[in-house]
Design an enzyme around this catalytic site. Structure first.
Site, short mmCIF file in Angstrom:
data_model
loop_
_atom_site.label_atom_id
_atom_site.label_comp_id
_atom_site.label_asym_id
_atom_site.label_seq_id
_atom_site.Cartn_x
_atom_site.Cartn_y
_atom_site.Cartn_z
N GLY A 1 0.82 -1.21 0.00
CA GLY A 1 0.00 0.00 0.00
C GLY A 1 0.85 1.26 0.00
CB CYS A 2 3.75 2.27 2.04
SG CYS A 2 2.87 2.10 3.61
CB THR A 3 5.16 0.35 -2.85
OG1 THR A 3 6.10 -0.08 -1.86
CG2 THR A 3 5.83 0.44 -4.21
CB ALA B 1 5.59 6.09 -2.44
#
Length: 147
Positions: A37-39, A42
């Protein structure tokens, strides 16, 4: 709630809210480098970064990860903006983005994916809390365009 901060960044400088006066600022909190999710989040901020810049807006990502971890994440994903390290979680606490949770039966403190938008004078003008990573950057970009 104390909004200002002084945090180490991937540029090698200590960054504070005051550094961005004269620009809009998107400050997004995310749980962890190199997670799906963070990738995704970003990458979507990265893909739209030129559009944010055209609107006189800077983007900063912030998590509890170390600068070393951020630098690897930034290089791997080609992230064009700075990532900030809040390993002692003080800024996370000031912004109210931590919550207790259970993970594998253990008590943990999780980061709630959240984004804060500041105007050119450094005033908080919009909060997004507990957001989904997918298309969130586009939602924030549309808000900046509307200003």
């Amino acid at each position: 709630m104390e909004k200002n901060f002084n945090l180490d960044s991937t540029s090698g400088k200590v960054v504070s809210l005051d550094d961005f006066k004269g620009k809009y600022l998107v400050l997004y909190f995310y749980p962890r480098d190199n997670t799906s999710g963070c990738t995704l989040e970003a990458n979507q901020f990265s893909e739209n970064y030129d559009d944010f810049k055209k609107l006189e807006c800077e983007v900063l990502g912030i998590s509890k990860d170390s600068i070393k971890s951020h630098l690897k994440f930034k290089e791997k994903e080609n992230i064009p903006f700075d990532l900030l390290s809040d390993s002692d979680k003080i800024v996370h606490e000031n912004y109210g983005v931590l919550k207790p949770a259970k993970m594998y039966g253990k008590d943990v403190i999780k980061t709630i994916r959240s984004t804060f938008v500041f105007d050119k004078e450094g005033n908080l003008i919009k909060e997004y809390r507990d957001v989904k990573a997918k298309d969130h950057a586009l939602e924030v970009l549309e808000y900046i365009k509307s200003l």
